[in-house]
Scaffold this motif. Structure first.
Motif, PDB file in Angstrom:
ATOM      1  N   LYS A 145       0.817  -1.216   0.000  1.00 31.94           N
ATOM      2  CA  LYS A 145       0.000   0.000   0.000  1.00 31.94           C
ATOM      3  C   LYS A 145       0.854   1.271   0.000  1.00 31.94           C
ATOM      4  CE  LYS A 145      -3.998  -0.076   0.176  1.00 31.94           C
ATOM      5  NZ  LYS A 145      -5.023  -0.021  -0.881  1.00 31.94           N
ATOM      6  N   LEU A 146       1.925   1.297   0.785  1.00 31.20           N
ATOM      7  CA  LEU A 146       2.782   2.481   0.838  1.00 31.20           C
ATOM      8  C   LEU A 146       3.398   2.759  -0.534  1.00 31.20           C
ATOM      9  CD1 LEU A 146       4.178   4.764   2.361  1.00 31.20           C
ATOM     10  CD2 LEU A 146       5.916   3.109   3.091  1.00 31.20           C
ATOM     11  N   ALA A 147       3.889   1.742  -1.177  1.00 29.58           N
ATOM     12  CA  ALA A 147       4.484   1.911  -2.511  1.00 29.58           C
ATOM     13  C   ALA A 147       3.433   2.385  -3.512  1.00 29.58           C
ATOM     14  CB  ALA A 147       5.123   0.606  -2.975  1.00 29.58           C
ATOM     15  N   GLN A 148       2.218   1.849  -3.403  1.00 26.93           N
ATOM     16  CA  GLN A 148       1.131   2.286  -4.285  1.00 26.93           C
ATOM     17  C   GLN A 148       0.801   3.758  -4.064  1.00 26.93           C
ATOM     18  OE1 GLN A 148      -1.870  -0.606  -3.163  1.00 26.93           O
ATOM     19  NE2 GLN A 148      -1.795  -1.510  -5.210  1.00 26.93           N
ATOM     20  N   HIS A 149       0.697   4.158  -2.795  1.00 29.60           N
ATOM     21  CA  HIS A 149       0.398   5.563  -2.497  1.00 29.60           C
ATOM     22  C   HIS A 149       1.492   6.474  -3.042  1.00 29.60           C
ATOM     23  CE1 HIS A 149      -2.551   4.726   1.060  1.00 29.60           C
ATOM     24  NE2 HIS A 149      -3.101   4.523  -0.114  1.00 29.60           N
ATOM     25  N   ARG A 150       2.735   6.119  -2.850  1.00 28.70           N
ATOM     26  CA  ARG A 150       3.846   6.922  -3.371  1.00 28.70           C
ATOM     27  C   ARG A 150       3.756   7.060  -4.887  1.00 28.70           C
ATOM     28  NH1 ARG A 150       8.455   4.012   0.303  1.00 28.70           N
ATOM     29  NH2 ARG A 150       8.404   5.483   2.065  1.00 28.70           N
TER      30      ARG A 150
ATOM     31  N   ASP B 101       8.340  10.879   3.351  1.00 29.50           N
ATOM     32  CA  ASP B 101       7.026  10.862   2.684  1.00 29.50           C
ATOM     33  C   ASP B 101       6.331  12.218   2.654  1.00 29.50           C
ATOM     34  OD1 ASP B 101       6.696   8.281   1.529  1.00 29.50           O
ATOM     35  OD2 ASP B 101       6.571   7.461   3.547  1.00 29.50           O
ATOM     36  N   HIS B 102       7.035  13.205   2.094  1.00 30.97           N
ATOM     37  CA  HIS B 102       6.477  14.529   1.831  1.00 30.97           C
ATOM     38  C   HIS B 102       6.564  14.773   0.331  1.00 30.97           C
ATOM     39  CE1 HIS B 102       6.299  16.019   6.045  1.00 30.97           C
ATOM     40  NE2 HIS B 102       7.213  15.072   6.195  1.00 30.97           N
TER      41      HIS B 102
ATOM     42  N   TYR C   6       0.570  20.101  -1.354  1.00 28.53           N
ATOM     43  CA  TYR C   6       1.473  19.463  -0.393  1.00 28.53           C
ATOM     44  C   TYR C   6       0.745  18.260   0.196  1.00 28.53           C
ATOM     45  CZ  TYR C   6       3.864  18.717   4.113  1.00 28.53           C
ATOM     46  OH  TYR C   6       4.482  18.167   5.207  1.00 28.53           O
ATOM     47  N   LEU C   7       1.294  17.082  -0.056  1.00 28.69           N
ATOM     48  CA  LEU C   7       0.755  15.835   0.476  1.00 28.69           C
ATOM     49  C   LEU C   7       1.834  15.159   1.301  1.00 28.69           C
ATOM     50  CD1 LEU C   7      -0.779  14.404  -2.838  1.00 28.69           C
ATOM     51  CD2 LEU C   7      -1.959  15.729  -1.093  1.00 28.69           C
ATOM     52  N   ARG C   8       1.399  14.400   2.286  1.00 30.90           N
ATOM     53  CA  ARG C   8       2.344  13.583   3.046  1.00 30.90           C
ATOM     54  C   ARG C   8       1.657  12.272   3.392  1.00 30.90           C
ATOM     55  NH1 ARG C   8       1.765  14.040   8.773  1.00 30.90           N
ATOM     56  NH2 ARG C   8       0.086  15.491   9.314  1.00 30.90           N
ATOM     57  N   ILE C   9       2.465  11.272   3.639  1.00 31.38           N
ATOM     58  CA  ILE C   9       1.932   9.977   4.039  1.00 31.38           C
ATOM     59  C   ILE C   9       2.360   9.743   5.472  1.00 31.38           C
ATOM     60  CG2 ILE C   9       1.900   7.494   3.612  1.00 31.38           C
ATOM     61  CD1 ILE C   9       2.714   8.115   0.705  1.00 31.38           C
TER      62      ILE C   9
END
Length: 113
Positions: free
Chosen positions: A3-8, A41-42, A62-65
């Motif tokens: 999921k993290l890789a997909q979001h990035r 993750d910014h 500006y997005l961050r995870i």
């Protein structure tokens, strides 16, 4: 892909598309830019440069995870970056409207935290 890789991947694709689209505008001296910090993750899309004698620096998005969720901290797009995220398959419960006051977030269809 986790999921993290997909979001990035989704975030970077969307911001690059916005940057490329905005670069077509007639703004001599102003550069459309993106910055991706995958370690923290910014993710930013911003404008920087000079318009005549006036300095221009604007953060458009500006997005961050954090905590497995995409936090929308700044969004000056007309169509809304959230709509782009949803169209790319990100679920509403994976999006936090960070620009909303914390007590207002539960009133939206998105994650409160």
């Amino acid at each position: 892909m986790d999921k993290l890789a997909q979001h990035r991947q989704v975030i970077q694709k969307i911001l690059l598309e916005y940057r490329d689209w905005a670069a077509g505008a007639d703004r001599p001296g102003v550069q459309e830019s993106v910055a991706f910090d995958e370690e923290r993750d910014h993710y930013f899309w911003f404008r920087v440069g000079w318009r005549g004698k006036q300095r221009e620096f604007e953060v458009m998005v500006y997005l961050r995870i954090e905590g497995g969720k995409i936090w929308v901290e700044e969004d000056w797009t007309k169509q809304g970056i959230v709509n782009e995220l949803l169209e790319a398959g990100v679920l509403p419960e994976e999006i936090v409207l960070g620009f909303q006051y914390p007590t207002k977030r539960p009133l939206t269809e998105f994650a409160a935290v």
